[in-house]
Each structure stands twice: as structure tokens, then as C-alpha cells.
Design an enzyme around this catalytic site. Structure first.
Site, mmCIF file in Angstrom:
data_model
loop_
_atom_site.group_PDB
_atom_site.id
_atom_site.type_symbol
_atom_site.label_atom_id
_atom_site.label_comp_id
_atom_site.label_asym_id
_atom_site.label_seq_id
_atom_site.Cartn_x
_atom_site.Cartn_y
_atom_site.Cartn_z
ATOM 1 N N TYR A 56 0.539 -0.883 -0.036
ATOM 2 C CA TYR A 56 0.580 -0.038 0.030
ATOM 3 C C TYR A 56 0.672 1.171 -0.309
ATOM 4 O O TYR A 56 1.513 1.647 0.741
ATOM 5 C CB TYR A 56 -1.294 -0.118 2.068
ATOM 6 C CG TYR A 56 -1.322 -0.966 1.012
ATOM 7 C CD1 TYR A 56 -2.164 -2.099 0.191
ATOM 8 C CD2 TYR A 56 -1.821 -1.842 2.675
ATOM 9 C CE1 TYR A 56 -3.765 -3.009 -0.177
ATOM 10 C CE2 TYR A 56 -3.860 -2.149 2.107
ATOM 11 C CZ TYR A 56 -4.024 -3.107 1.307
ATOM 12 O OH TYR A 56 -4.872 -3.986 1.019
ATOM 13 N N HIS A 125 -0.748 -11.743 -0.027
ATOM 14 C CA HIS A 125 -1.386 -10.778 0.002
ATOM 15 C C HIS A 125 -2.204 -11.669 -1.459
ATOM 16 O O HIS A 125 -3.293 -11.645 -1.952
ATOM 17 C CB HIS A 125 -0.667 -9.605 -0.659
ATOM 18 C CG HIS A 125 -2.270 -8.337 -0.723
ATOM 19 N ND1 HIS A 125 -1.732 -7.358 -1.030
ATOM 20 C CD2 HIS A 125 -3.097 -8.181 -0.888
ATOM 21 C CE1 HIS A 125 -2.284 -6.240 -0.475
ATOM 22 N NE2 HIS A 125 -3.272 -6.921 -1.099
ATOM 23 N N SER A 204 -13.046 -4.637 1.227
ATOM 24 C CA SER A 204 -14.454 -3.899 0.408
ATOM 25 C C SER A 204 -15.838 -4.283 1.211
ATOM 26 O O SER A 204 -17.215 -4.826 0.346
ATOM 27 C CB SER A 204 -14.465 -3.896 -1.536
ATOM 28 O OG SER A 204 -12.544 -3.196 -1.040
ATOM 29 N N PRO A 205 -16.242 -4.419 2.594
ATOM 30 C CA PRO A 205 -17.431 -5.370 3.502
ATOM 31 C C PRO A 205 -18.396 -3.826 2.776
ATOM 32 O O PRO A 205 -19.725 -3.613 2.869
ATOM 33 C CB PRO A 205 -17.267 -5.093 4.539
ATOM 34 C CG PRO A 205 -16.258 -3.621 4.925
ATOM 35 C CD PRO A 205 -15.224 -3.971 3.415
ATOM 36 N N GLY A 209 -17.642 1.979 -1.060
ATOM 37 C CA GLY A 209 -18.498 3.276 -0.236
ATOM 38 C C GLY A 209 -20.080 3.102 -1.062
ATOM 39 O O GLY A 209 -20.919 3.147 -0.543
ATOM 40 N N PHE A 210 -20.138 1.565 -2.211
ATOM 41 C CA PHE A 210 -21.698 1.831 -3.007
ATOM 42 C C PHE A 210 -22.417 1.835 -1.891
ATOM 43 O O PHE A 210 -23.551 2.296 -2.005
ATOM 44 C CB PHE A 210 -21.497 0.831 -3.804
ATOM 45 C CG PHE A 210 -22.615 1.280 -4.455
ATOM 46 C CD1 PHE A 210 -22.915 2.596 -5.516
ATOM 47 C CD2 PHE A 210 -23.962 0.207 -4.400
ATOM 48 C CE1 PHE A 210 -24.789 1.783 -5.811
ATOM 49 C CE2 PHE A 210 -24.508 -0.049 -4.924
ATOM 50 C CZ PHE A 210 -25.547 0.813 -6.124
ATOM 51 N N LEU A 211 -22.941 1.010 -0.623
ATOM 52 C CA LEU A 211 -23.631 0.254 0.100
ATOM 53 C C LEU A 211 -23.958 2.227 1.053
ATOM 54 O O LEU A 211 -24.918 1.461 2.206
ATOM 55 C CB LEU A 211 -23.553 -0.537 1.069
ATOM 56 C CG LEU A 211 -23.228 -2.009 0.039
ATOM 57 C CD1 LEU A 211 -23.037 -3.457 1.075
ATOM 58 C CD2 LEU A 211 -24.811 -2.372 -0.528
HETATM 59 N N1 LIG Z 1 -6.765 -8.136 0.578
HETATM 60 C C1 LIG Z 1 -6.624 -7.603 -0.405
HETATM 61 O O1 LIG Z 1 -6.785 -8.208 -1.293
HETATM 62 C C2 LIG Z 1 -7.291 -6.040 -0.310
HETATM 63 C C3 LIG Z 1 -7.893 -5.289 -1.248
HETATM 64 C C4 LIG Z 1 -8.294 -4.485 -1.163
HETATM 65 C C5 LIG Z 1 -8.822 -3.427 0.207
HETATM 66 N N2 LIG Z 1 -8.452 -4.531 1.156
HETATM 67 C C6 LIG Z 1 -8.171 -4.190 2.659
HETATM 68 O O2 LIG Z 1 -9.587 -3.940 3.196
HETATM 69 C C7 LIG Z 1 -9.674 -2.401 3.818
HETATM 70 C C8 LIG Z 1 -11.530 -2.062 3.441
HETATM 71 O O3 LIG Z 1 -11.175 -1.801 1.557
HETATM 72 P P1 LIG Z 1 -12.059 -1.117 0.841
HETATM 73 O O4 LIG Z 1 -11.545 0.615 1.618
HETATM 74 O O5 LIG Z 1 -12.617 -0.813 -0.270
HETATM 75 O O6 LIG Z 1 -13.566 -1.134 1.340
HETATM 76 P P2 LIG Z 1 -15.129 -0.301 2.222
HETATM 77 O O7 LIG Z 1 -15.169 0.256 3.163
HETATM 78 O O8 LIG Z 1 -15.888 -0.634 1.324
HETATM 79 O O9 LIG Z 1 -14.629 0.729 0.770
HETATM 80 C C9 LIG Z 1 -13.814 2.087 1.058
HETATM 81 C C10 LIG Z 1 -14.781 3.746 0.024
HETATM 82 O O10 LIG Z 1 -15.671 3.194 0.866
HETATM 83 C C11 LIG Z 1 -16.079 4.811 1.311
HETATM 84 N N3 LIG Z 1 -16.732 4.719 2.515
HETATM 85 C C12 LIG Z 1 -16.304 3.513 3.730
HETATM 86 N N4 LIG Z 1 -17.570 3.590 4.889
HETATM 87 C C13 LIG Z 1 -17.403 5.037 4.390
HETATM 88 C C14 LIG Z 1 -19.561 5.025 5.095
HETATM 89 N N5 LIG Z 1 -19.568 4.939 5.763
HETATM 90 N N6 LIG Z 1 -19.955 6.114 4.523
HETATM 91 C C15 LIG Z 1 -19.943 6.599 2.676
HETATM 92 N N7 LIG Z 1 -18.419 6.492 2.518
HETATM 93 C C16 LIG Z 1 -17.304 5.158 2.976
HETATM 94 C C17 LIG Z 1 -14.821 5.568 1.791
HETATM 95 O O11 LIG Z 1 -14.900 7.191 1.027
HETATM 96 P P3 LIG Z 1 -13.472 8.121 2.417
HETATM 97 O O12 LIG Z 1 -11.998 7.723 2.387
HETATM 98 O O13 LIG Z 1 -14.290 8.889 1.204
HETATM 99 O O14 LIG Z 1 -14.776 7.940 3.650
HETATM 100 C C18 LIG Z 1 -13.795 4.923 0.677
HETATM 101 O O15 LIG Z 1 -13.096 5.118 -0.663
HETATM 102 C C19 LIG Z 1 -8.733 -1.477 2.751
HETATM 103 O O16 LIG Z 1 -8.350 -0.348 3.911
HETATM 104 C C20 LIG Z 1 -7.574 -2.662 3.207
HETATM 105 O O17 LIG Z 1 -6.762 -2.383 4.352
HETATM 106 C C21 LIG Z 1 -7.753 -5.411 0.528
#
Ligand SMILES: NC(=O)c1ccc[n+]([C@@H]2O[C@H](COP(=O)([O-])OP(=O)(O)OC[C@H]3O[C@@H](n4cnc5c(N)ncnc54)[C@H](OP(=O)(O)O)[C@@H]3O)[C@@H](O)[C@H]2O)c1
Length: 336
Positions: A56, A125, A204-205, A209-211
Site C-alpha cells: 500500500y 496478499h 471492501s465490505p 462505499g457504494f452501500l
Molecule cells: N486483501 C486485499 O486484496 C484487499 C483489497 C482491498 C482492500 N483491502 C483492505 O480492506 C480494507 C477495506 O477495503 P475498502 O477500503 O475497499 O472497503 P470499503 O469500506 O468497502 O470501501 C472504502 C470506500 O468506501 C467509502 N466509505 C467507507 N465508509 C463509508 C461510509 N460510512 N459512508 C460513506 N462512504 C464510506 C470510503 O470513502 P471515504 O474514504 O471518502 O470515506 C472509500 O472510498 C482496505 O483499507 C484494505 O486494508 C484488502
């Protein structure tokens, strides 16, 4: 904050994905702001599970950037939290030294970046087809015996590979994509993990951000934001998937919660071994997401939400693997 067990590790029921502070979602906040947000997650919301990876930062900064940031932020309370990072082996390195030496070097670099002498949860990873998973599992077992790591995990794997690995050195957690929009893990990964006492840590739970309902057809994705390539977030699919947001909004209003919180509460209710790691660059949203642990759905609410969700088609997929493959290989080629 409620806690959960992922194998031997006790963690807050919701963890924190720290990737966005260095990578993958466009412009990043100032370091001081990122550190304040990570510390607030612990101090104000009781988060004790932090997720990073050695890669990262590779696009906007350099590999290791996010680990350094997280290491600095959690230093005052390092021993009180479960720290997860990820090993990424790239093809060009493999022929240069024995696998164990290579993995040890990566682990030591991560520990240095993170200002710690042990990692609680060390994931592979991405599986590299040139290396037998049994060899990785054996070396992870050695690291556990030496006290360098407390447990190990795999990311984006199927159940066959997980089983091969688990037979050699018991796996602590699987980190795969999982949300209301990506439910593939429900078929085999969750049943296998429940049976074998393995935690599932969805990335990406909130479906990037879509949900939350905050991503609309007007939202612009800039810089290295992976959402530029996510088919689920094309304008037409954002419109087509609106019924899922409407469903969440109904429950959010009923439970005085937010859409994002309902989507996380849904998976917490569904599986005892799940610990999602939502990611946000915004302190308010981080605290909002962590507070999902207190949003409890009754059996009846869960059943009707699940039934309604099962009736809705998801348009488009997350497309993570394709877009990441592109960025991973571009990066390593650029570096070497
Ligand atoms: N193992 C893997 O291959 C892999 C891949 C991807 C990610 N990850 C890990 O998983 C973690 C989470 O994944 P992700 O960041 O994709 O998850 P995510 O929480 O589904 O998506 C993040 C996006 O959602 C937005 N968001 C989050 N909470 C919100 C809320 N309450 N209201 C509105 N928008 C919201 C964020 O925007 P804002 O920042 O503007 O709030 C960001 O753009 C990463 O940080 C990383 O550590 C692992």
C-alpha cells in the site's frame, strides 16, 4: 466495543482498513490527519484490529508507506491491538534467493516499517502460481514457532487452496472480498472456515462505499482511485443497483442507523466468525463504521432483510482482480 475471536486472536468486532490513507482511493489526507483518525478509532471507538499491507502506497508514494503510517499511529498502543499486514511476492524476486530468506526479508522490512518486533496476522496478499502454497504454509509455521508472527492468513483464495494450506499450518484468517454486493464467499469459504475455526475478514465490505448510498452517478473518481475500473460502479450499474440502496435505507431509518452500518450489521449477524475491515479516510465515517458493532438486527429483521436482498439482482461485479492485476504488474515492472 464488542470483540470476536478469529482463531486465537481476539479483535474488535469491526476492524479498520488503513489502505486508503496511502493507496487506492485517490487523494490522501495529510499524515497528521490520517494519524489522528487511526488513533481516534482506538481511543474513541475501541477498534483493536488494524489492516495494512507492504504494497500500500506503491502508486502515490512507495511500497511500505502505509505500514510506516500505521506503525507511527499505533505506536502508543501497539501491544493492545492486533496488527495485520500482507506479504506480496513478485515474480522477479523468486529466482534470486531461497523462498524462506525472501519471506523473512519481507517480514523484517514490514516489522521495521511498523515499528514492532512481531506481526499478529501475516497474510499472503496474492497467491503466486510459481510457488507451492505448501511451501509458504511451512515457512509461515516456522515464523509462528519463532514468535515473529502470531498467526497467518490468505487473501483472495478459493477453498481448495485454503485447504491445502490449512493442512500444513492452521490458517488464522482468510481476507477475501465480501459484501452485500459480492457474496461468492457464502458458498464454500464461510462453511469451510466455520468448520475449521478460521476467521473471515472481508475487504471492501461496504462495496467500496457504494452501500453507504453516498456514491452516485455524479461522483468523480480521481487519481489512483480503483473505482474508475470497478464495473459495479459504472453509471448504468449505479442506477441499476439503486434498489439495494433503497432496501438499506428502509432498515437504516427503522434502526436509526446509516446504510453503511446496516450493511455491516447484516454480516455480523449472519456469521460469528466474520470481522469486516471497512476503510475510510474520514474520521467521522471511521467512527460511524465502527459503531456498527452496536447495531443489532433481531432474528426477524435479519430474516426479512436477507429475504429481500435475495430477491435483488446485483448488476456488475467488483472487478477487483482485473484492475489490481493491472496495477500490481505495472508497478513492479516500473520499479525494476
Ligand atoms: N486483501 C486485499 O486484496 C484487499 C483489497 C482491498 C482492500 N483491502 C483492505 O480492506 C480494507 C477495506 O477495503 P475498502 O477500503 O475497499 O472497503 P470499503 O469500506 O468497502 O470501501 C472504502 C470506500 O468506501 C467509502 N466509505 C467507507 N465508509 C463509508 C461510509 N460510512 N459512508 C460513506 N462512504 C464510506 C470510503 O470513502 P471515504 O474514504 O471518502 O470515506 C472509500 O472510498 C482496505 O483499507 C484494505 O486494508 C484488502
Amino acid at each position: 466495543m464488542k470483540t470476536r475471536k478469529i482463531r486465537d486472536l481476539e479483535v474488535s468486532a469491526i476492524g479498520m482498513g488503513c489502505m486508503g490513507f496511502s493507496h487506492g482511493y485517490g487523494k490522501v489526507p495529510a499524515e497528521s490527519e490520517a494519524i489522528e483518525a487511526i488513533r481516534a478509532a482506538y481511543d474513541e471507538a475501541g477498534c483493536t484490529f488494524f489492516d495494512t499491507a507492504e504494497t500500500y502506497g506503491r502508486e502515490q508514494f512507495y511500497p511500505g508507506h502505509n505500514e510506516e503510517l500505521v506503525g507511527k499511529a499505533i505506536e502508543p498502543f501497539r501491544k493492545e491491538v492486533v496488527l495485520a499486514t500482507k506479504l506480496h511476492l513478485h515474480d522477479q524476486e523468486l529466482s534470486k534467493e531461497p523462498l524462506e530468506t525472501l519471506m523473512r526479508r519481507h517480514l523484517q522490512q514490514s516489522m521495521q516499517n511498523l515499528r514492532t518486533d512481531y506481526i499478529d496476522l501475516y497474510y499472503l496478499h496474492r497467491v503466486n502460481e510459481a510457488i507451492a502454497i505448501e511451501d509458504i504454509a511451512r515457512i509461515m509455521g516456522k515464523f509462528i514457532d519463532e514468535g515473529l508472527i502470531k498467526g497467518w492468513g490468505l487473501s483472495q483464495v478459493d477453498v481448495d487452496l485454503l485447504d491445502r494450506a490449512h493442512r500444513i499450518t492452521p490458517v488464522t484468517a482468510v481476507q477475501n472480498i465480501y459484501s452485500m454486493m459480492e457474496r461468492g464467499c457464502e458458498k464454500k469459504i464461510f462453511p469451510y472456515c466455520l468448520e475449521n475455526n478460521i476467521g473471515v475478514v472481508p475487504f471492501s465490505p461496504i462495496a467500496s462505499g457504494f452501500l453507504s448510498g453516498k456514491v452516485t452517478t455524479e461522483t468523480k473518481f480521481e487519481g489512483d482511485d480503483v473505482r474508475k475500473w470497478v464495473p459495479q460502479l459504472s453509471k448504468e450499474n449505479i442506477v441499476a443497483n439503486q434498489p439495494i440502496i433503497d432496501l438499506l435505507t428502509t432498515y437504516a431509518q427503522k434502526k436509526q442507523a446509516t446504510n453503511a452500518q446496516i450493511s455491516l450489521a447484516w454480516m455480523l449477524h449472519k456469521y460469528p466468525n466474520v470481522v469486516p475491515i471497512p476503510g475510510s479516510k474520514n474520521k467521522g465515517r471511521i467512527l460511524e463504521n465502527l459503531a456498527s458493532a452496536d447495531v443489532e438486527l433481531s432474528e426477524e429483521e435479519f430474516a426479512s432483510l436477507e429475504a429481500a436482498l435475495n430477491q435483488l439482482e446485483v448488476h456488475g461485479h467488483r472487478g477487483y482482480v482485473e484492475s489490481e492485476k493491472k496495477t500490481f504488474s505495472n508497478h513492479w515492472l516500473k520499479k525494476e
